[in-house]
Design a protein around this motif. Sequence first.
Motif, mmCIF file in Angstrom:
data_model
loop_
_atom_site.group_PDB
_atom_site.id
_atom_site.type_symbol
_atom_site.label_atom_id
_atom_site.label_comp_id
_atom_site.label_asym_id
_atom_site.label_seq_id
_atom_site.Cartn_x
_atom_site.Cartn_y
_atom_site.Cartn_z
ATOM 1 N N ASP A 96 0.852 -1.196 0.000
ATOM 2 C CA ASP A 96 0.000 0.000 0.000
ATOM 3 C C ASP A 96 0.887 1.246 0.000
ATOM 4 O OD1 ASP A 96 -1.817 1.861 2.376
ATOM 5 O OD2 ASP A 96 -2.391 1.576 0.297
ATOM 6 N N PRO A 97 0.703 2.181 -0.963
ATOM 7 C CA PRO A 97 1.563 3.356 -1.055
ATOM 8 C C PRO A 97 1.603 4.197 0.221
ATOM 9 C CG PRO A 97 0.263 3.136 -3.050
ATOM 10 C CD PRO A 97 -0.259 2.117 -2.074
ATOM 11 N N THR A 98 0.455 4.309 0.918
ATOM 12 C CA THR A 98 0.444 5.104 2.154
ATOM 13 C C THR A 98 1.295 4.445 3.228
ATOM 14 O OG1 THR A 98 -1.611 3.993 2.813
ATOM 15 C CG2 THR A 98 -1.818 6.095 1.668
ATOM 16 N N GLN A 99 1.296 3.113 3.238
ATOM 17 C CA GLN A 99 2.136 2.391 4.195
ATOM 18 C C GLN A 99 3.611 2.551 3.826
ATOM 19 O OE1 GLN A 99 1.539 -1.830 4.159
ATOM 20 N NE2 GLN A 99 2.761 -2.206 5.988
ATOM 21 N N LEU A 100 3.907 2.455 2.530
ATOM 22 C CA LEU A 100 5.282 2.611 2.067
ATOM 23 C C LEU A 100 5.804 4.011 2.369
ATOM 24 C CD1 LEU A 100 7.671 1.400 0.523
ATOM 25 C CD2 LEU A 100 6.598 2.185 -1.607
ATOM 26 N N LEU A 101 4.927 5.013 2.249
ATOM 27 C CA LEU A 101 5.323 6.394 2.530
ATOM 28 C C LEU A 101 5.882 6.523 3.937
ATOM 29 C CD1 LEU A 101 5.328 9.449 1.790
ATOM 30 C CD2 LEU A 101 2.997 9.541 2.710
ATOM 31 N N ASN A 102 5.284 5.848 4.909
ATOM 32 C CA ASN A 102 5.753 5.919 6.290
ATOM 33 C C ASN A 102 7.175 5.399 6.438
ATOM 34 O OD1 ASN A 102 3.261 6.898 7.173
ATOM 35 N ND2 ASN A 102 2.432 4.843 7.456
ATOM 36 N N PHE A 103 7.555 4.452 5.586
ATOM 37 C CA PHE A 103 8.880 3.852 5.675
ATOM 38 C C PHE A 103 9.955 4.677 4.973
ATOM 39 C CE2 PHE A 103 6.365 -0.211 6.120
ATOM 40 C CZ PHE A 103 6.694 -0.398 7.454
ATOM 41 N N GLN A 148 9.659 8.183 3.752
ATOM 42 C CA GLN A 148 9.585 9.642 3.671
ATOM 43 C C GLN A 148 10.770 10.352 4.316
ATOM 44 O OE1 GLN A 148 6.012 10.964 5.605
ATOM 45 N NE2 GLN A 148 6.364 9.776 7.465
ATOM 46 N N ASP A 149 11.434 9.684 5.264
ATOM 47 C CA ASP A 149 12.587 10.305 5.916
ATOM 48 C C ASP A 149 13.917 9.867 5.309
ATOM 49 O OD1 ASP A 149 10.967 11.694 7.735
ATOM 50 O OD2 ASP A 149 10.850 9.951 9.062
ATOM 51 N N GLU A 150 13.854 9.044 4.253
ATOM 52 C CA GLU A 150 15.076 8.598 3.586
ATOM 53 C C GLU A 150 15.675 9.734 2.762
ATOM 54 O OE1 GLU A 150 16.575 5.737 3.939
ATOM 55 O OE2 GLU A 150 15.041 4.726 5.146
ATOM 56 N N HIS A 151 16.917 9.527 2.302
ATOM 57 C CA HIS A 151 17.568 10.505 1.430
ATOM 58 C C HIS A 151 16.772 10.615 0.126
ATOM 59 C CE1 HIS A 151 20.571 12.259 -1.286
ATOM 60 N NE2 HIS A 151 21.188 12.685 -0.187
ATOM 61 N N PRO A 152 16.649 11.824 -0.460
ATOM 62 C CA PRO A 152 15.883 11.988 -1.700
ATOM 63 C C PRO A 152 16.317 11.046 -2.824
ATOM 64 C CG PRO A 152 16.382 14.135 -0.774
ATOM 65 C CD PRO A 152 17.104 13.125 0.075
ATOM 66 N N GLN A 153 17.623 10.715 -2.888
ATOM 67 C CA GLN A 153 18.082 9.805 -3.934
ATOM 68 C C GLN A 153 17.521 8.396 -3.734
ATOM 69 O OE1 GLN A 153 19.738 10.794 -6.549
ATOM 70 N NE2 GLN A 153 19.933 8.793 -7.516
ATOM 71 N N THR A 154 17.435 7.977 -2.470
ATOM 72 C CA THR A 154 16.857 6.662 -2.163
ATOM 73 C C THR A 154 15.378 6.638 -2.514
ATOM 74 O OG1 THR A 154 18.437 6.336 -0.359
ATOM 75 C CG2 THR A 154 16.470 4.954 -0.340
ATOM 76 N N ALA A 173 0.907 5.734 -10.832
ATOM 77 C CA ALA A 173 -0.146 6.051 -9.863
ATOM 78 C C ALA A 173 0.368 5.921 -8.434
ATOM 79 C CB ALA A 173 -1.351 5.136 -10.075
ATOM 80 N N GLN A 174 1.133 4.844 -8.149
ATOM 81 C CA GLN A 174 1.693 4.653 -6.801
ATOM 82 C C GLN A 174 2.696 5.755 -6.477
ATOM 83 O OE1 GLN A 174 3.109 0.636 -7.605
ATOM 84 N NE2 GLN A 174 1.759 -0.185 -6.016
ATOM 85 N N ALA A 175 3.592 6.016 -7.432
ATOM 86 C CA ALA A 175 4.620 7.031 -7.202
ATOM 87 C C ALA A 175 4.005 8.413 -7.043
ATOM 88 C CB ALA A 175 5.625 7.025 -8.354
ATOM 89 N N ALA A 176 2.927 8.681 -7.792
ATOM 90 C CA ALA A 176 2.260 9.981 -7.706
ATOM 91 C C ALA A 176 1.689 10.208 -6.316
ATOM 92 C CB ALA A 176 1.146 10.065 -8.752
ATOM 93 N N LEU A 177 1.079 9.173 -5.739
ATOM 94 C CA LEU A 177 0.501 9.308 -4.410
ATOM 95 C C LEU A 177 1.584 9.632 -3.379
ATOM 96 C CD1 LEU A 177 -2.267 7.062 -2.911
ATOM 97 C CD2 LEU A 177 -0.366 7.826 -1.492
ATOM 98 N N ILE A 178 2.727 8.957 -3.506
ATOM 99 C CA ILE A 178 3.809 9.160 -2.537
ATOM 100 C C ILE A 178 4.456 10.526 -2.712
ATOM 101 C CG2 ILE A 178 6.109 8.356 -1.856
ATOM 102 C CD1 ILE A 178 5.131 5.509 -2.374
ATOM 103 N N ILE A 179 4.783 10.888 -3.972
ATOM 104 C CA ILE A 179 5.466 12.162 -4.190
ATOM 105 C C ILE A 179 4.548 13.335 -3.827
ATOM 106 C CG2 ILE A 179 4.862 12.701 -6.608
ATOM 107 C CD1 ILE A 179 7.840 13.268 -7.064
ATOM 108 N N GLY A 180 3.236 13.129 -4.000
ATOM 109 C CA GLY A 180 2.296 14.185 -3.629
ATOM 110 C C GLY A 180 2.165 14.361 -2.126
ATOM 111 N N SER A 181 2.587 13.336 -1.357
ATOM 112 C CA SER A 181 2.488 13.395 0.106
ATOM 113 C C SER A 181 3.786 13.833 0.765
ATOM 114 C CB SER A 181 2.087 12.013 0.653
ATOM 115 O OG SER A 181 0.854 11.591 0.104
ATOM 116 N N LEU A 182 4.849 13.990 -0.033
ATOM 117 C CA LEU A 182 6.123 14.445 0.526
ATOM 118 C C LEU A 182 6.057 15.938 0.828
ATOM 119 C CD1 LEU A 182 8.629 12.630 -1.888
ATOM 120 C CD2 LEU A 182 8.119 11.998 0.486
ATOM 121 N N PRO A 183 6.917 16.422 1.727
ATOM 122 C CA PRO A 183 6.974 17.866 1.974
ATOM 123 C C PRO A 183 7.297 18.606 0.682
ATOM 124 C CG PRO A 183 8.245 16.655 3.624
ATOM 125 C CD PRO A 183 7.858 15.669 2.570
#
Length: 335
Positions: A115-122, A124-130, A141-151
Amino acid sequence: MANDDMNGLQKAAILLIALGPEKSATVFKHLKEEEIEELTLEIANTRSVSPKIKEDVLNEFYQVCLAQQYIAEGGIGYAKELLEKALGQEEAQNVISKLTAALQVRPFEFVRKTDPTQLLNFIQDEHPQTIAMILSYLTPAQAALIIGSLPPEKQADVAKRIAMMDRTSPDVIKEVERVLERKLSSLVNQDYTIVGGVDAIVGILNTVDRATEKHIMESLEIEEPELADEIRKKMFVFEDILLLDDRAIQRVLRDVDNNDLGVALKAANEEVQNVIFKNLSKRLAAMIKEDMEYMGPVRMKDVEEAQQKIVGIIRKLEENSEIVISRGGGDEIVV
């Protein structure tokens, strides 16, 4: 150019040219956006194909399809045995090798099932390159949900890194997968893989919400203007409705809700408004103008959502070959 000298993308482009526009359009419906982008560009760059090359590509395609059927019926051993009888030992081995390479599991297969929302929790604090590397392996679609939830300050950085990514060391992939394995209790094997690039970020930006898309593009225009220009050429935003001819605009407007159209035009520039109203009946244009006057101030979020709905309709109609978007920069292809 000999058949052996061509890569898979070039062979796929020749195959689609040989199949003709109608069958190729059907194939496109089953491809990812970035694959369609790549194939379209390759087809545009394919000026002429000799009958010999065309025949070789079609034969190779037939052999691979035959091998897939045999594998489905009785496994690789069974397929190899039948192909050796039909093609000879060497040719059969070549076909099987191509298929087994294509069947290997891509890196981060387990991530695409998370689930992208679950993955985001893991991550979001990683280095941007990771983060960029992981998102490159997800669906748009998955990447869009995550990138849209980043600061906001991290969104453009990650987008830039995806667009500029080329080859990723298998050791680096293995280490990132190992960490995610510990967190998500899953792991897959991987090969040296090419990911990312402009097409990858275009697919993502075409899927995120308009506010995120605008923020990323505005940041990239400041930091990497050439990259931003390359990305923008491959994208379609609401203002790009000016790229459509009158007939295409009229087709789009048939599927657009009048209320959405009024809200979308509320913040549109005069040129866009004029081309829309020109393609409506005088009565309907007058009615929408009147609605826009009476609706009063509208939240920018509502305007962007309405515009995104219309962009979605345009992309769907283009996907179904009902309209053509003139993106410029290439010769017209006659197949």
